[in-house]
Design an enzyme around this catalytic site. Structure first.
Site, PDB file in Angstrom:
ATOM      1  N   CYS A   1     -52.693 -94.365 -30.774  1.00 23.36           N
ATOM      2  CA  CYS A   1     -53.317 -94.336 -29.591  1.00 23.36           C
ATOM      3  C   CYS A   1     -54.640 -93.646 -29.514  1.00 23.36           C
ATOM      4  O   CYS A   1     -54.879 -92.450 -30.029  1.00 23.36           O
ATOM      5  CB  CYS A   1     -52.505 -93.609 -28.592  1.00 23.36           C
TER       6      CYS A   1
ATOM      7  N   PHE B   1     -56.407-115.080 -30.602  1.00 23.36           N
ATOM      8  CA  PHE B   1     -55.615-116.238 -31.043  1.00 23.36           C
ATOM      9  C   PHE B   1     -56.209-116.880 -32.250  1.00 23.36           C
ATOM     10  O   PHE B   1     -56.214-118.264 -32.497  1.00 23.36           O
ATOM     11  CB  PHE B   1     -55.545-117.189 -30.066  1.00 23.36           C
TER      12      PHE B   1
ATOM     13  N   LYS C   1     -55.407-117.987 -35.172  1.00 25.66           N
ATOM     14  CA  LYS C   1     -54.052-118.650 -36.111  1.00 25.66           C
ATOM     15  C   LYS C   1     -54.465-119.940 -36.857  1.00 25.66           C
ATOM     16  O   LYS C   1     -55.504-120.687 -36.398  1.00 25.66           O
ATOM     17  CB  LYS C   1     -53.034-118.849 -35.217  1.00 25.66           C
TER      18      LYS C   1
ATOM     19  N   ARG D   1     -56.369-122.831 -34.956  1.00 30.57           N
ATOM     20  CA  ARG D   1     -56.518-122.527 -33.409  1.00 30.57           C
ATOM     21  C   ARG D   1     -57.548-121.284 -33.313  1.00 30.57           C
ATOM     22  O   ARG D   1     -57.445-120.370 -34.326  1.00 30.57           O
ATOM     23  CB  ARG D   1     -55.276-121.878 -32.702  1.00 30.57           C
TER      24      ARG D   1
END
Length: 274
Positions: free
Chosen positions: A121, A258, A260, A263
């Protein structure tokens, strides 16, 4: 300064950052079995004797983490601003003692905050909203990446996740060259910490051409840290947030989510992507 080297895959007997515990599996509740778990410990970054931040992290590549955090948070502008990094293990965690140049330490004292972080965080403990966004010099346009090489890079990502392969519990951050070759990387239970470790390693390596690849989503802080260290392209396996896109647009960073096999979604500055 502690030597910083890119992470490479090791045998399970050599892996730091994971240990075995007895567990019960659903199909054999009466028979304890050993399983690997990722370690998560409090890591305090102490600058010239003053504790600045405590983060939950996997206890490996901590010298790289200290350097990368110092760069991505704007505490230093180059590795030469740090004279030494030393680790002090304790009962409750690990202190990473960082010796800063007097000029950089004076600047740190002006903006110092006490921040106790949950896993990765990066906003915990910030006192004012204005402190969240740091001024970033707009990035130049000197890089390019052909998406045909992205699948090659993705296939290599687990090479820098020995703990993750044992436990399924870590994020990865890696540096890939324009041909999709993975030059090095790091892992951690926290995605921000994994990225800081990578940025620390990159600062000590002759890696200029290429991009950052992370196994997580792209939050605004992942974008901010990447841009602060001069990397022009960030590939994230998962999605990006709206704020991440806004920050990337403003600082001229090419943000791709994304990421991947087969993609990719380009959010900002597509002129670097082929």
């Amino acid at each position: 300064m502690s030597q910083i080297k890119p992470s490479r895959l090791s045998s399970s007997a050599e892996i730091r950052g994971a240990r075995q515990l007895d567990v019960l599996q659903r199909h054999k509740l009466a028979e304890p079995q050993q399983d690997w778990l990722a370690e998560e410990v409090p890591v305090a970054l102490v600058y010239n004797g003053i504790s600045h931040v405590v983060m939950m992290a996997t206890p490996k590549d901590l010298a790289a983490f200290a350097l990368g955090f110092s760069l991505s948070e704007g505490i230093i502008s180059s590795p030469q601003d740090i004279y030494a990094i030393e680790m002090t293990p304790g009962c409750n965690g690990i202190e990473v003692n960082i010796e800063l140049s007097s000029r950089r330490f004076a600047g740190l004292k002006e903006r110092r905050r006490a921040m106790a972080g949950r896993t990765g965080c990066g906003v915990c403990g910030i006192e004012q909203l204005d402190d969240i966004f740091r001024p970033i010099t707009p990035l130049p346009f000197t890089q390019a990446f052909n998406l045909e090489h992205l699948d090659t890079a993705l296939a290599q990502l687990k090479q820098v996740q020995p703990v993750g392969q044992l436990t399924g519990c870590t994020h990865a951050a890696a540096w890939i060259n324009p041909e999709g070759e993975l030059l090095g990387g790091c892992e951690d239970v926290g995605r921000h910490v994994a990225l800081d470790k990578l940025l620390g390693i990159r600062a000590k390596q002759p890696w200029q051409q290429g991009a950052v690849l992370v196994s997580s989503r792209a939050s605004y802080e992942m974008v901010q840290k990447t841009a602060m260290c001069g990397a022009e392209i960030l590939f994230a396996v998962s999605a990006a947030t709206t704020l991440a896109v806004e920050v990337a647009e403003r600082c001229n960073l090419t943000l791709v989510g994304f990421s991947k096999p087969g993609r990719a979604t380009v959010y900002t500055h597509p002129q670097r992507i082929k």
